[in-house]
Design a protein around this motif. Structure first.
Motif: not given
Ligand code: GSH
Length: 216
Positions: A1-20
């Motif tokens: 299985m290949k997993l790729t997570i798209a995330v935004g700018t890490k200093n700002w993106s609280s939702w990205s942190l929750r998903g990552w």
């Protein structure tokens, strides 16, 4: 299985942190697709990978099958399903139901806190006085933490594992750190433990690099 997570700018993106965090904590290999937020090309670049126009988004390739999981809470559920050994939700049914409610309360609530204390992961921003809505959100969050920690014995909300419920509050821990929100006792110990977790250190390193490079 290949997993790729798209995330935004890490200093700002609280939702990205929750998903990552659930992807990182699963122990499964994954790659990251990084999108710079609040930039001229953000809308175009996010739309290239995410039909909702939002990050995080997880792309799963499994044999001939390829599908996308958008929204941080759906990603947390999916990762718990495919990586049971990581125990992202508590094993006990009642605790698991409560952990889901705790995560969902964050996912759908606390707009005043999000707006006034926006995430600045690698920055220290003292001197902000919480408005009425933010103060109520802080009091509610601290009381949820205290209740969970008293019942589980800590060090995380539902015991020994840094799991999905904690991940939903990880950006709050960062905000409390950035804006010097005063806490004591179990809530303070919890926030310190989360803030120093190795996964949070990884996110901090990347956020600090964004600050150093002047992209945030
Ligand atoms: N409910 C969504 C919210 C995702 C969201 O609002 N993401 C923001 C970044 S933190 C976004 O992609 N904004 C697009 C932009 O800034 O252009 C989730 O839980 O994943």
């Amino acid at each position: 299985m290949k997993l790729t997570i798209a995330v935004g700018t890490k200093n700002w993106s609280s939702w990205s942190l929750r998903g990552w965090l659930p992807v990182r904590a699963s122990g499964l290999p994954f790659t990251e697709h990084y999108v710079r937020l609040r930039h001229d090309d953000t809308e175009v670049e996010v739309k290239k990978v995410s039909p909702s126009g939002l990050v995080p988004l997880l792309t799963v390739e499994d044999g001939g099958e390829r599908f996308q999981v958008w929204d941080s809470l759906a990603i947390a559920e999916f990762m718990a399903e495919i990586a049971p050994a990581a125990q992202l939700w508590p094993e006990n049914r009642a605790a698991r139901a409560k952990a889901r409610a705790v995560a969902a309360e964050m996912h759908s609530g606390f707009p005043a806190l999000r707006q006034q204390l926006s995430m600045e992961f690698a920055r220290h921003m003292p001197g902000v006085t919480p408005n009425e809505g933010t103060a109520k959100a802080i009091a509610r969050i601290v009381s949820v933490w205290e209740q969970c920690l008293a019942e589980s014995g800590g060090p995380y909300l539902f015991g020994q594992t840094f799991g999905n419920a904690d991940f939903f509050y990880a950006p709050v821990v960062s905000r409390f750190h950035s804006y010097d929100v005063a806490m004591n006792g179990a809530a303070k110990a919890y926030a310190d433990t989360v803030w120093h977790h190795p996964f949070m250190r990884e996110w901090l390193k990347a956020s600090a690099q964004e600050v150093a490079e002047g992209v945030v």
